[in-house]
Design a protein around this motif. Structure first.
Motif, PDB file in Angstrom:
ATOM      1  N   UNK A 653      42.986  49.898  35.298  1.00 60.28           N
ATOM      2  CA  UNK A 653      42.013  50.843  35.842  1.00 60.28           C
ATOM      3  C   UNK A 653      40.578  50.403  35.591  1.00 60.28           C
ATOM      4  N   UNK A 654      40.430  49.321  34.855  1.00 59.32           N
ATOM      5  CA  UNK A 654      39.125  48.690  34.695  1.00 59.32           C
ATOM      6  C   UNK A 654      39.347  47.228  34.352  1.00 59.32           C
ATOM      7  N   UNK A 655      38.332  46.427  34.569  1.00 60.71           N
ATOM      8  CA  UNK A 655      38.444  44.996  34.314  1.00 60.71           C
ATOM      9  C   UNK A 655      37.074  44.456  33.928  1.00 60.71           C
ATOM     10  N   UNK A 656      37.111  43.310  33.263  1.00 63.71           N
ATOM     11  CA  UNK A 656      35.881  42.596  32.925  1.00 63.71           C
ATOM     12  C   UNK A 656      36.176  41.106  32.966  1.00 63.71           C
ATOM     13  N   UNK A 671      24.848  14.177  58.213  1.00 66.56           N
ATOM     14  CA  UNK A 671      24.503  13.586  59.503  1.00 66.56           C
ATOM     15  C   UNK A 671      24.678  14.643  60.575  1.00 66.56           C
ATOM     16  N   UNK A 672      23.652  14.757  61.439  1.00 67.50           N
ATOM     17  CA  UNK A 672      23.688  15.671  62.587  1.00 67.50           C
ATOM     18  C   UNK A 672      24.057  17.094  62.189  1.00 67.50           C
ATOM     19  N   UNK A 673      23.575  17.552  61.036  1.00 67.71           N
ATOM     20  CA  UNK A 673      23.833  18.913  60.618  1.00 67.71           C
ATOM     21  C   UNK A 673      25.124  19.124  59.868  1.00 67.71           C
ATOM     22  N   UNK A 674      26.010  18.122  59.850  1.00 66.07           N
ATOM     23  CA  UNK A 674      27.249  18.211  59.086  1.00 66.07           C
ATOM     24  C   UNK A 674      27.036  17.546  57.743  1.00 66.07           C
ATOM     25  N   UNK A 675      27.520  18.178  56.695  1.00 69.21           N
ATOM     26  CA  UNK A 675      27.323  17.603  55.376  1.00 69.21           C
ATOM     27  C   UNK A 675      28.588  17.726  54.536  1.00 69.21           C
ATOM     28  N   UNK A 676      28.741  16.776  53.644  1.00 72.57           N
ATOM     29  CA  UNK A 676      29.849  16.778  52.699  1.00 72.57           C
ATOM     30  C   UNK A 676      29.273  16.488  51.324  1.00 72.57           C
ATOM     31  N   UNK A 677      29.591  17.324  50.364  1.00 80.08           N
ATOM     32  CA  UNK A 677      29.203  17.120  48.973  1.00 80.08           C
ATOM     33  C   UNK A 677      30.462  17.150  48.115  1.00 80.08           C
ATOM     34  N   UNK A 678      30.571  16.213  47.199  1.00 75.41           N
ATOM     35  CA  UNK A 678      31.719  16.150  46.291  1.00 75.41           C
ATOM     36  C   UNK A 678      31.228  16.426  44.874  1.00 75.41           C
ATOM     37  N   UNK A 679      31.936  17.312  44.172  1.00 74.94           N
ATOM     38  CA  UNK A 679      31.550  17.726  42.830  1.00 74.94           C
ATOM     39  C   UNK A 679      32.723  17.563  41.866  1.00 74.94           C
ATOM     40  N   UNK A 680      32.374  17.375  40.605  1.00 79.18           N
ATOM     41  CA  UNK A 680      33.349  17.456  39.521  1.00 79.18           C
ATOM     42  C   UNK A 680      32.780  18.411  38.486  1.00 79.18           C
ATOM     43  N   UNK A 681      33.655  19.255  37.901  1.00 78.11           N
ATOM     44  CA  UNK A 681      33.126  20.230  36.960  1.00 78.11           C
ATOM     45  C   UNK A 681      34.196  20.878  36.122  1.00 78.11           C
ATOM     46  N   UNK A 682      33.759  21.902  35.392  1.00 76.84           N
ATOM     47  CA  UNK A 682      34.664  22.668  34.539  1.00 76.84           C
ATOM     48  C   UNK A 682      34.176  24.098  34.470  1.00 76.84           C
ATOM     49  N   UNK A 683      35.061  24.979  34.038  1.00 77.23           N
ATOM     50  CA  UNK A 683      34.713  26.383  33.866  1.00 77.23           C
ATOM     51  C   UNK A 683      35.228  26.887  32.529  1.00 77.23           C
ATOM     52  N   UNK A 684      34.477  27.782  31.928  1.00 79.62           N
ATOM     53  CA  UNK A 684      34.894  28.536  30.747  1.00 79.62           C
ATOM     54  C   UNK A 684      35.007  29.994  31.163  1.00 79.62           C
ATOM     55  N   UNK A 685      36.135  30.635  30.856  1.00 80.70           N
ATOM     56  CA  UNK A 685      36.410  31.971  31.381  1.00 80.70           C
ATOM     57  C   UNK A 685      36.937  32.887  30.286  1.00 80.70           C
ATOM     58  N   UNK A 686      36.562  34.155  30.387  1.00 79.59           N
ATOM     59  CA  UNK A 686      37.081  35.180  29.474  1.00 79.59           C
ATOM     60  C   UNK A 686      37.158  36.489  30.244  1.00 79.59           C
ATOM     61  N   UNK A 687      38.278  37.217  30.066  1.00 75.97           N
ATOM     62  CA  UNK A 687      38.387  38.482  30.779  1.00 75.97           C
ATOM     63  C   UNK A 687      39.740  39.118  30.583  1.00 75.97           C
ATOM     64  N   UNK A 688      39.885  40.308  31.151  1.00 77.33           N
ATOM     65  CA  UNK A 688      41.156  41.020  31.078  1.00 77.33           C
ATOM     66  C   UNK A 688      41.077  42.248  31.963  1.00 77.33           C
ATOM     67  N   UNK A 689      42.229  42.876  32.193  1.00 75.92           N
ATOM     68  CA  UNK A 689      42.309  44.158  32.887  1.00 75.92           C
ATOM     69  C   UNK A 689      42.831  45.191  31.899  1.00 75.92           C
ATOM     70  N   UNK A 690      42.355  46.432  32.015  1.00 73.26           N
ATOM     71  CA  UNK A 690      42.641  47.452  31.006  1.00 73.26           C
ATOM     72  C   UNK A 690      43.021  48.759  31.685  1.00 73.26           C
ATOM     73  N   UNK A 691      43.823  49.540  30.963  1.00 75.60           N
ATOM     74  CA  UNK A 691      44.054  50.915  31.371  1.00 75.60           C
ATOM     75  C   UNK A 691      42.974  51.811  30.776  1.00 75.60           C
ATOM     76  N   UNK A 692      42.902  53.030  31.278  1.00 75.08           N
ATOM     77  CA  UNK A 692      41.761  53.893  30.966  1.00 75.08           C
ATOM     78  C   UNK A 692      41.581  54.101  29.471  1.00 75.08           C
ATOM     79  N   UNK A 693      42.679  54.210  28.740  1.00 75.79           N
ATOM     80  CA  UNK A 693      42.570  54.522  27.314  1.00 75.79           C
ATOM     81  C   UNK A 693      42.281  53.301  26.458  1.00 75.79           C
ATOM     82  N   UNK A 694      42.317  52.088  27.038  1.00 72.19           N
ATOM     83  CA  UNK A 694      42.102  50.872  26.263  1.00 72.19           C
ATOM     84  C   UNK A 694      40.623  50.543  26.162  1.00 72.19           C
ATOM     85  N   UNK A 695      40.248  50.023  24.997  1.00 73.96           N
ATOM     86  CA  UNK A 695      38.859  49.653  24.768  1.00 73.96           C
ATOM     87  C   UNK A 695      38.615  48.214  25.215  1.00 73.96           C
TER      88      UNK A 695
END
Length: 740
Positions: A653-656, A671-695
């Motif tokens: 019922x809620x998430x972060x 070229x001519x309005x078309x472009x291609x970019x290639x990337x390499x990367x990483x992500x750090x993530x934290x989160x969860x989903x909770x019911x109403x009574x959970x802190x």
């Protein structure tokens, strides 16, 4: 600049052009004695500036300039009174990476046009006039190029007969119907230059004198024969044509090597034909431009220097063309261009033949005469107007009315490709662990739908999650700030229900929503809107016994939504912010089965340093009270949303969610309005989903991240990633495209 999609269109004209007779003017009574002939060759043509600098040092005063393609640009500038130093300044001032595109940087587009990027669809549109498909005559319309040339013309001598320029001038184009050369001697200088370099297929033909004209390089890239037909007695010819590659020395391994070779094939024979016409007393300068190709605009300084060096190597031969002291003094007194100086505008006259009202056009222009405009701000205002997508190729010129009134005349025609356009998009996601999805998206836009700038947009998506949306967006004021938008939306699909890391059921759902929105556009950066809505939601277990039972519910109420969008790209942004906040209230008094409130929002901001970018972001959702319904649940899990978990694995019922994404651009191609970019990367993530009574707390959040390599391509994002979360949950992902 000649682009790959156009080559096949050009080759068909080659055989005809090589054999076609040259169309030249009859010599005048005062035939030119010395003619400067400048060839075409894209970015290689910038070398002409260096040659002209040396010619001026030697006091060589041409009686006529004849140029093809890029030679017509440099020759036209010199003929109009621009000095070599000023021409070099222009070359440096032009953003050559953007001049052959029609788009404005995303951060500078109107907020409404930014939303054309969501969902991400394949670049390129199929246009319609009514129900009839219309294929544009060029990959790009050439609006940036048109404005750049018109600004140059506005700062030059105002003439319509090119014999009245400080140096008489001719631009060489080709009649696309016959393949014959067309020698342009009058009219708009900007139009003449654009016609001479309007590469078939890449740019639309230029209509002049009942003919459709294209790049003159396909018939006379080094127009010596034309100069002789005009009565030339002596010729200085500068040839910057791309040479043919020698197969024993070149392996044709790269795309660009084949590309350059094909460009050379299109011009080398007519170039050889014309070079053979030179007489013993004429001069031919061939700068050794080496690996500078016709698209190497980033090497402008090198090209100028090489051109200058090539001319200096032939100083002894060139000295014989020097004018007498009296002749040079007279030549040196010729009128000069203003240079890159502000443009005075005392009033505006609008020539509007488009489908929108004059008042809308005037309000969109950020020009309030009397005003002094620099060339960049004028070009930007007109380009921004073009990017409303309500007009064809926008043009302008300056008229002098009386002795001291400068009138800016702006032409806003209707598009020549119809008002309807269709875009397609594809999407695919596979997590290599049984989870996959796919879809095909089609979006049709009709704009303008009326003289006030109304727009009708219809989007349909087929696949594992499908649906349709129809909306009518209607600005209410001439400044297009206030608007109303009625819309109908239908979605349907399935959602896996997970328990303890295992998918235990499938839930089938559908939603039908009708709403009436009204709001205010906040400059280019944001929007605030309110909406009244009613919706019908249905859901039921399809496989297994999920947490949710069958649902058939009605909702009705209101919503407030606030958005900020300043990102430079919706895929791998390198700068700008993205904020989206929605507060919804459903009420029994407005037809809902139950009362409830929801608050959801997300925000991110991209910073870049060099080729590196970091994008911190947060997302939060809360029902502001218990609501036991599948349609009130918040889901989290999947690529970049706790990447080691299944797609939408967690619900509550809620998430972060908080994440920090960083990536580095490895490859950039455009070229001519078309472009291609290639990337390499990483992500750090934290989160969860909770019911109403959970802190909600940091300790209760799941942590993890991903590493990825991805591309921003003309079909949308393409990403390959590996994600891992605490608890040894991990997944590989391969994703293409977007969904609405």
């Amino acid at each position: 600049m000649i682009t790959p999609p156009t080559r096949c269109l050009i080759i068909g004209f080659l055989a005809l052009a090589l054999a076609a007779p040259l169309s030249a003017e009859e010599p005048t009574q005062e035939d030119p004695k010395l003619v400067l002939v400048l060839s075409g060759g894209g970015a290689r043509g910038i070398a002409h500036i260096g040659v002209i600098r040396v010619l001026e040092e030697l006091h060589i005063a041409p009686d006529l300039i004849v140029g093809t393609s890029m030679g017509s640009i440099i020759g036209g500038l010199y003929a109009a009174g621009w000095s070599p130093d000023e021409m070099e300044e222009i070359v440096r001032a032009i953003d050559w990476g953007m001049i052959f595109t029609d788009r404005v940087d995303r951060a500078d587009r109107p907020f409404r046009r930014k939303q054309d990027d969501r969902p991400v669809l394949i670049q390129g549109r199929l246009y319609f006039e009514g129900m009839k498909p219309v294929i544009p005559s060029g990959v790009i319309r050439g609006q940036r190029l048109e404005l750049a040339l018109q600004i140059i013309e506005a700062l030059s001598a105002t003439v319509t007969d090119f014999d009245d320029l400080p140096i008489p001038y001719r631009a060489v184009a080709a009649d696309i119907a016959t393949g014959e050369a067309a020698v342009i001697s009058s009219g708009s200088l900007a139009t003449a230059m654009r016609a001479s370099m309007s590469v078939p297929g890449a740019l639309p033909p230029v209509k002049m004198g009942g003919k459709e004209l294209v790049d003159g390089g396909i018939t006379a890239n080094l127009p010596v024969g034309i100069a002789q037909g005009l009565g030339a007695q002596k010729i200085i010819a500068v040839d910057i044509s791309s040479p043919l590659l020698e197969e024993e020395n070149e392996q044709f391994e790269s795309f660009m090597s084949v590309y350059n070779h094909l460009n050379s094939l299109l011009t080398v024979r007519n170039r050889d034909r014309d070079a053979a016409l030179l007489q013993p007393d004429d001069a031919l300068i061939v700068p050794d431009l080496g690996d500078i190709s016709f698209v190497s605009f980033d090497r402008a300084d090198d090209a100028v220097a090489i051109g200058e060096e090539a001319a200096r190597m032939q100083i002894d031969q060139l000295k014989k063309f020097s004018a007498t002291a009296e002749g040079w003094a007279e030549f040196d007194r010729r009128p000069r261009a203003q240079g890159l100086v502000p443009i005075e505008v005392d009033r505006i006259r609008l020539e509007n033949t488009s489908k929108v009202d004059d008042r809308l056009v005037r309000k969109a222009l950020d020009i309030r005469p009397p005003e002094t405009l620099d060339e960049k701000s004028l070009g930007f205002d007109l380009l921004e107007l073009y990017n409303t997508r309500y007009f064809g190729l926008i043009g302008f010129h300056l008229d002098k009315v009386g002795d001291d009134v400068h009138e800016l005349v702006i032409q806003t025609p209707e598009p020549d490709h119809g008002r309807g356009s269709l875009q397609l998009g594809i999407g695919f996601l596979d997590d290599f662990d049984g989870g996959s999805s796919y879809h095909l998206t089609a979006r049709h836009q009709y704009l303008p739908a009326n003289r006030r700038g109304g727009e009708v947009e219809t989007t349909v998506q087929l696949g594992t999650v499908g649906g349709a949306r129809v909306e009518f967006y209607q600005p209410l004021d001439w400044g297009m700030k206030w608007f109303v938008e009625p819309s109908l939306t239908y979605n349907r699909g399935t959602q896996e229900i997970w328990f303890d890391g295992q998918a235990i059921a499938d839930y089938s759902f559908s939603t039908a929503d009708a709403r009436l929105s009204a709001g205010r556009v906040l400059g280019r950066w944001g929007e605030l809107r309110i909406a009244a809505f009613t919706s019908k939601n249905r859901g039921s277990p399809r496989i297994g016994s999920p947490e949710f039972g069958s649902i058939d519910e009605t909702r009705g109420g209101g919503q407030v939504r606030f958005r900020i969008d300043t990102e430079d790209s919706v895929i791998f942004p390198r700068s700008g912010a993205q904020v989206d906040i929605k507060y919804s209230k459903s009420s029994e008094a407005l037809g809902a089965d139950t009362d409830f409130e929801r608050l959801w929002g997300r925000a991110s901001y991209a910073w870049s340093f060099g080729e590196n970018t970091i994008v911190p972001g947060i997302e939060y959702g809360d029902n502001l009270g218990p609501v036991e319904s599948f349609f009130s649940a918040y889901f989290v899990g999947g690529l970049f949303r706790l990447s080691g978990l299944g797609n939408n694995e967690l619900f509550g019922e809620k998430m972060a969610l908080a994440r920090l994404v960083g990536y580095r651009r490895l490859v950039r191609f455009e070229a001519a309005g078309l472009q291609v970019n290639i990337y390499a990367g990483l992500s750090l993530e934290a989160g969860n989903a909770y019911f109403a009574e959970e802190d909600l707390s940091w300790g209760s959040m799941l942590k993890g991240g991903s590493v990825f390599i991805g591309g921003d391509t003309f079909i949308g994002p393409i990403i390959f990633s590996y994600g891992r979360m605490e608890g040894n949950r991990d997944r590989f992902y391969f994703a293409i495209g977007d969904k609405f």
